[in-house]
Scaffold this active site. Structure first.
Site, PDB file in Angstrom:
ATOM      1  N   ASP A 195      21.671  76.308  34.317  1.00  0.00           N
ATOM      2  CA  ASP A 195      20.494  76.465  35.402  1.00  0.00           C
ATOM      3  C   ASP A 195      21.174  77.442  36.314  1.00  0.00           C
ATOM      4  O   ASP A 195      19.986  78.539  36.515  1.00  0.00           O
ATOM      5  CB  ASP A 195      20.560  75.173  36.411  1.00  0.00           C
ATOM      6  CG  ASP A 195      20.297  74.018  35.378  1.00  0.00           C
ATOM      7  OD1 ASP A 195      20.432  73.830  34.298  1.00  0.00           O
ATOM      8  OD2 ASP A 195      19.776  72.728  36.130  1.00  0.00           O
ATOM      9  N   GLU A 424      30.919  65.323  33.016  1.00  0.00           N
ATOM     10  CA  GLU A 424      29.852  66.417  32.684  1.00  0.00           C
ATOM     11  C   GLU A 424      30.480  67.583  32.255  1.00  0.00           C
ATOM     12  O   GLU A 424      29.786  67.988  31.592  1.00  0.00           O
ATOM     13  CB  GLU A 424      28.961  66.499  33.919  1.00  0.00           C
ATOM     14  CG  GLU A 424      27.767  67.039  33.879  1.00  0.00           C
ATOM     15  CD  GLU A 424      26.830  67.273  35.088  1.00  0.00           C
ATOM     16  OE1 GLU A 424      25.704  67.781  35.304  1.00  0.00           O
ATOM     17  OE2 GLU A 424      27.030  66.675  36.054  1.00  0.00           O
TER      18      GLU A 424
END
Length: 459
Positions: A195, A424
């Site tokens: 992102d 993550e």
């Protein structure tokens, strides 16, 4: 049988030939994450931070789920493809209609897919986003099929997913060839899946951020601000998405302020084209054109995105038709392409082992150059090392015969996945887990790397 009892049957045990009690514990922990994040038809990346179905997450999840239940792995991909648009695009989020809109932003009422995307073929239901993510799905479908070919044939899995995956690739290679060079372009920083990478910074300076009143950041309720993209970044993301929505998500008429050719996105398209060839051949359907297209895409990838001075692939900014001189993990992932020129594969391996990507706190691969001007060890894709990109690099190393380096990466992956509670991502300097815990693709890819019968990407 109760749902709990059925789930317990999916938990791997000694018959999976773990090499020791530590690995058996790791395997059972990874399986438990996937079972806990299963919604009945698909797997959420995280129960807190990401409560819907994400596109490339589901592909990675299916790759791991096949070691527990090939049927569930098939359902994972089928549920995602149920949100496919008539123009072929596979949206990056398929929303769970049972959740309130405030559970995540941008929510269904922001994207307005069934209304704003009607002309582009958005389904009436489910509601989805309007952008895409990297095309890992055909590779995942092929690996899932190989996990249990008899079940696949009995359920008609390949026959159902093949035309959808072909339409998905056709969309990318026609509607998204925005540079005219034969590669697929991304039109939003969320599309390459990395992102807030510094590789997008230059292009984002052209984007006027949306006013803060246009969005509410649900991500900060579950993630530390130091880990997440900044408000300025988010304002630009919202502006790009809102402008695309205003254009009816029509790539032929939208004026893209952000349009880039990303190395990883196109490398995964190549590998998935090869997987499509295998899928089609398994059904006795025409398949050679997929291999031919993969070869053509490989040549275009080298011609348009390889930079010999950098020793890796770089992003091409289509506004200026120039390469972006930032080193990201996206430029190393083309190692997954099996027919790269040998000298390029050698250079990529050297760059991977260089000061740019050889991190002191992990054997995983940093998302951005450790010596780069924008390196940040904790902020999302601006430095942290991710498990899904490590899995891709691992398979790339194996594809090009770098087995010792691949095994070192595999061992580091498994150690950190277990130690961090399936985080993550990790801080590349300290090795500390960051972001969400019990993250689905980390658990799924742990299962894949633990498998004693690992399958290779198509070649």
């Amino acid at each position: 049988m109760s749902e709990t009892a059925a789930q317990e049957q999916l938990l791997p045990g000694d018959t999976l030939q773990a090499k020791g009690p530590g690995l058996l514990t790791l395997r059972r922990g990874a399986a438990r994450v996937l079972l806990d994040n299963w919604t009945g038809t698909s797997t959420v990346p995280s129960r807190t931070l990401y409560p819907h179905q994400w596109s490339w997450d589901s592909a990675f999840v299916a790759i791991g789920l096949r070691h527990l239940s090939a049927r569930r792995a098939q359902c994972e991909l089928e549920s995602l493809l149920a949100g496919q648009w008539a123009d072929g695009r596979v949206p990056h989020i398929v929303f769970d209609s049972d959740l309130p809109h405030g559970a995540y932003f941008p929510s269904p009422d922001f994207w307005q897919s069934s209304r704003a995307g009607r002309a582009a073929g958005a389904p009436t239901t489910p509601e989805t986003s309007g952008i895409v993510q990297p095309p890992v799905h055909a590779l995942a479908a092929w690996l899932v099929h190989r996990a249990d070919p008899e079940l696949s044939a009995r359920r008609g899995f390949l026959a159902r997913v093949l035309p959808r995956l072909q339409a998905w690739h056709d969309y990318l290679l026609t509607r998204r060839d925005l540079g005219g060079g034969g590669l697929a372009a991304v039109v939003h920083p969320w599309e390459p899946g990395m992102d807030n990478s510094p590789c997008w910074d230059r292009a984002l300076t052209r984007v006027e951020p949306a006013a803060s009143s246009m969005f509410r950041r649900a991500d900060l309720q579950h993630g530390h601000p130091a880990d997440r993209p900044t408000d300025l970044d988010y304002g630009r993301y919202v502006r790009l998405a809102a402008d695309y929505r205003a254009a009816g998500y029509d790539d032929r008429t939208a004026r893209h302020a952000f349009a880039l050719e990303d190395p990883a996105f196109n490398a995964l398209l190549i590998v998935s084209e090869l997987a499509l060839a295998d899928l089609a051949r398994a059904l006795d359907r025409p398949h050679r054109h997929h291999r031919e297209r993969a070869g053509l895409l490989t040549r275009r990838l080298v011609t348009r995105l390889w930079d010999g001075a950098a020793g890796q692939f770089l992003v091409r900014d289509l506004a200026s038709d120039t390469l972006v001189t930032e080193r990201g993990v996206t430029g190393l992932i083309p190692l997954v392409v099996p027919h790269l020129p040998r000298e390029i594969a050698t250079r990529l391996c050297a760059t991977l082992a260089s000061e740019h990507f050889s991190a002191p706190g992990t054997r995983l691969v940093p998302s951005y150059d450790l010596t780069g001007r924008a390196f940040d060890p904790t902020r999302y894709w601006r430095g942290p090392a991710w498990f899904n990109t490590a899995w891709l690099v691992h398979h790339g190393l194996r594809t090009h015969g770098r087995h010792a380096h691949a095994e070192e990466l595999r061992e580091g992956f498994l150690e950190q996945a277990g130690r961090t509670g399936f985080a993550e991502y990790v801080d590349p300097v300290t090795g500390a887990g960051r972001g969400a815990r019990r993250f689905s693709w980390t658990a799924a890819l742990t299962l894949d790397l633990l498998s004693t019968a690992r399958e290779e990407p198509s070649s």
